[in-house]
Design a protein around this motif. Structure first.
Motif, PDB file in Angstrom:
ATOM      1  N   GLY A  17      -6.621   4.571  -4.564  1.00 23.16           N
ATOM      2  CA  GLY A  17      -6.700   3.114  -4.494  1.00 23.16           C
ATOM      3  C   GLY A  17      -6.204   2.408  -5.743  1.00 23.16           C
ATOM      4  N   TYR A  18      -5.805   3.179  -6.770  1.00 20.50           N
ATOM      5  CA  TYR A  18      -5.292   2.567  -7.997  1.00 20.50           C
ATOM      6  C   TYR A  18      -4.068   1.721  -7.674  1.00 20.50           C
ATOM      7  N   ARG A  19      -4.005   0.536  -8.267  1.00 18.35           N
ATOM      8  CA  ARG A  19      -2.908  -0.407  -7.998  1.00 18.35           C
ATOM      9  C   ARG A  19      -1.855  -0.290  -9.099  1.00 18.35           C
ATOM     10  N   PHE A  20      -0.803   0.448  -8.821  1.00 15.56           N
ATOM     11  CA  PHE A  20       0.299   0.590  -9.771  1.00 15.56           C
ATOM     12  C   PHE A  20       1.030  -0.728  -9.979  1.00 15.56           C
ATOM     13  N   ASP A  21       0.972  -1.613  -8.989  1.00 14.71           N
ATOM     14  CA  ASP A  21       1.624  -2.912  -9.135  1.00 14.71           C
ATOM     15  C   ASP A  21       0.944  -3.770 -10.192  1.00 14.71           C
ATOM     16  N   LYS A  22      -0.248  -3.389 -10.628  1.00 10.29           N
ATOM     17  CA  LYS A  22      -0.972  -4.117 -11.675  1.00 10.29           C
ATOM     18  C   LYS A  22      -0.990  -3.337 -12.990  1.00 10.29           C
ATOM     19  N   GLU A  70       0.830  -1.207   0.000  1.00 13.97           N
ATOM     20  CA  GLU A  70       0.000   0.000   0.000  1.00 13.97           C
ATOM     21  C   GLU A  70       0.867   1.261   0.000  1.00 13.97           C
ATOM     22  N   GLN A  71       1.910   1.267   0.812  1.00  8.53           N
ATOM     23  CA  GLN A  71       2.797   2.430   0.875  1.00  8.53           C
ATOM     24  C   GLN A  71       3.514   2.637  -0.456  1.00  8.53           C
ATOM     25  N   THR A  72       3.936   1.558  -1.083  1.00  8.23           N
ATOM     26  CA  THR A  72       4.633   1.668  -2.361  1.00  8.23           C
ATOM     27  C   THR A  72       3.687   2.179  -3.437  1.00  8.23           C
ATOM     28  N   ASN A  73       2.440   1.742  -3.412  1.00  5.79           N
ATOM     29  CA  ASN A  73       1.455   2.258  -4.358  1.00  5.79           C
ATOM     30  C   ASN A  73       1.202   3.741  -4.125  1.00  5.79           C
ATOM     31  N   GLU A  74       1.165   4.166  -2.873  1.00  4.95           N
ATOM     32  CA  GLU A  74       0.979   5.593  -2.577  1.00  4.95           C
ATOM     33  C   GLU A  74       2.182   6.397  -3.059  1.00  4.95           C
ATOM     34  N   LEU A  75       3.360   5.885  -2.849  1.00  5.45           N
ATOM     35  CA  LEU A  75       4.558   6.557  -3.341  1.00  5.45           C
ATOM     36  C   LEU A  75       4.536   6.626  -4.873  1.00  5.45           C
ATOM     37  N   ARG A 114       8.007   1.147 -10.532  1.00  2.00           N
ATOM     38  CA  ARG A 114       9.431   0.788 -10.439  1.00  2.00           C
ATOM     39  C   ARG A 114      10.212   1.819  -9.630  1.00  2.00           C
ATOM     40  N   GLY A 115       9.901   3.089  -9.830  1.00  2.00           N
ATOM     41  CA  GLY A 115      10.563   4.139  -9.066  1.00  2.00           C
ATOM     42  C   GLY A 115      10.239   4.043  -7.581  1.00  2.00           C
ATOM     43  N   ALA A 116       8.989   3.759  -7.269  1.00  3.31           N
ATOM     44  CA  ALA A 116       8.583   3.613  -5.874  1.00  3.31           C
ATOM     45  C   ALA A 116       9.259   2.394  -5.241  1.00  3.31           C
ATOM     46  N   CYS A 117       9.382   1.317  -6.005  1.00  2.62           N
ATOM     47  CA  CYS A 117      10.067   0.121  -5.508  1.00  2.62           C
ATOM     48  C   CYS A 117      11.539   0.424  -5.234  1.00  2.62           C
ATOM     49  N   ALA A 118      12.164   1.143  -6.142  1.00  2.02           N
ATOM     50  CA  ALA A 118      13.576   1.503  -5.960  1.00  2.02           C
ATOM     51  C   ALA A 118      13.747   2.354  -4.700  1.00  2.02           C
ATOM     52  N   ALA A 119      12.833   3.277  -4.473  1.00  4.88           N
ATOM     53  CA  ALA A 119      12.902   4.121  -3.280  1.00  4.88           C
ATOM     54  C   ALA A 119      12.735   3.279  -2.017  1.00  4.88           C
ATOM     55  N   GLN A 120      11.798   2.345  -2.020  1.00  3.71           N
ATOM     56  CA  GLN A 120      11.603   1.480  -0.855  1.00  3.71           C
ATOM     57  C   GLN A 120      12.861   0.667  -0.560  1.00  3.71           C
ATOM     58  N   ARG A 121      13.443   0.115  -1.605  1.00  2.00           N
ATOM     59  CA  ARG A 121      14.661  -0.690  -1.402  1.00  2.00           C
ATOM     60  C   ARG A 121      15.794   0.170  -0.844  1.00  2.00           C
ATOM     61  N   ASP A 140      11.969  -4.925  -0.168  1.00  2.00           N
ATOM     62  CA  ASP A 140      11.633  -5.127  -1.572  1.00  2.00           C
ATOM     63  C   ASP A 140      10.124  -5.321  -1.700  1.00  2.00           C
ATOM     64  N   PRO A 141       9.423  -4.332  -2.258  1.00  2.00           N
ATOM     65  CA  PRO A 141       7.973  -4.433  -2.404  1.00  2.00           C
ATOM     66  C   PRO A 141       7.531  -5.628  -3.253  1.00  2.00           C
ATOM     67  N   GLU A 142       8.371  -6.047  -4.183  1.00  2.00           N
ATOM     68  CA  GLU A 142       8.000  -7.205  -5.008  1.00  2.00           C
ATOM     69  C   GLU A 142       7.917  -8.470  -4.150  1.00  2.00           C
ATOM     70  N   ASP A 143       8.805  -8.590  -3.162  1.00  4.55           N
ATOM     71  CA  ASP A 143       8.728  -9.717  -2.233  1.00  4.55           C
ATOM     72  C   ASP A 143       7.451  -9.632  -1.410  1.00  4.55           C
ATOM     73  N   ALA A 144       7.143  -8.436  -0.919  1.00  2.00           N
ATOM     74  CA  ALA A 144       5.924  -8.242  -0.140  1.00  2.00           C
ATOM     75  C   ALA A 144       4.696  -8.541  -0.988  1.00  2.00           C
ATOM     76  N   LEU A 145       4.722  -8.104  -2.230  1.00  2.00           N
ATOM     77  CA  LEU A 145       3.592  -8.318  -3.139  1.00  2.00           C
ATOM     78  C   LEU A 145       3.318  -9.804  -3.335  1.00  2.00           C
TER      79      LEU A 145
END
Length: 69
Positions: free
Chosen positions: A30-35, A10-15, A46-53, A59-64
Motif C-alpha cells: 500500500g506504500y504510495r510511490f507517487d508521494k 494503483e497499478q503504477t504504484n504496484e509496478l 518514474r520508471g513505472a510511469c514510463a512503462a505505463q506510457r 500517463d499515470p501523472e494525468d490519472a493522479l
C-alpha cells in the motif's frame, strides 16, 4: 477494459513496488510511490510511469491529478 484513474495509479504504484524490489528494497503493502521523496523510490515511480506510457499509452501523472487522496 477501461481502467479508472484510481486503478491506473494503483497499478503504477504496484509496478513501482516491483521495480523497487528488483533493487533489493522493500516497502509495506500500500506504500504510495507517487508521494515518495527518497531518490530510489522516486526513480521507481518514474520508471513505472514510463512503462505505463510505453505499454498502455496512459500517463499515470494525468490519472493522479484526477484521484482524490
Amino acid at each position: 477494459m477501461m481502467r479508472t484513474d484510481k486503478q491506473v495509479v494503483e497499478q503504477t504504484n504496484e509496478l513501482a513496488r516491483q521495480l523497487y524490489e528488483l533493487l533489493g528494497y522493500h516497502v509495506r503493502q500500500g506504500y504510495r510511490f507517487d508521494k515518495a521523496t527518497h531518490p530510489h523510490e522516486v526513480e521507481a515511480w518514474r520508471g513505472a510511469c514510463a512503462a505505463q506510457r510505453l505499454l498502455t499509452d496512459t500517463d499515470p501523472e494525468d490519472a493522479l491529478a484526477n484521484v482524490e487522496d
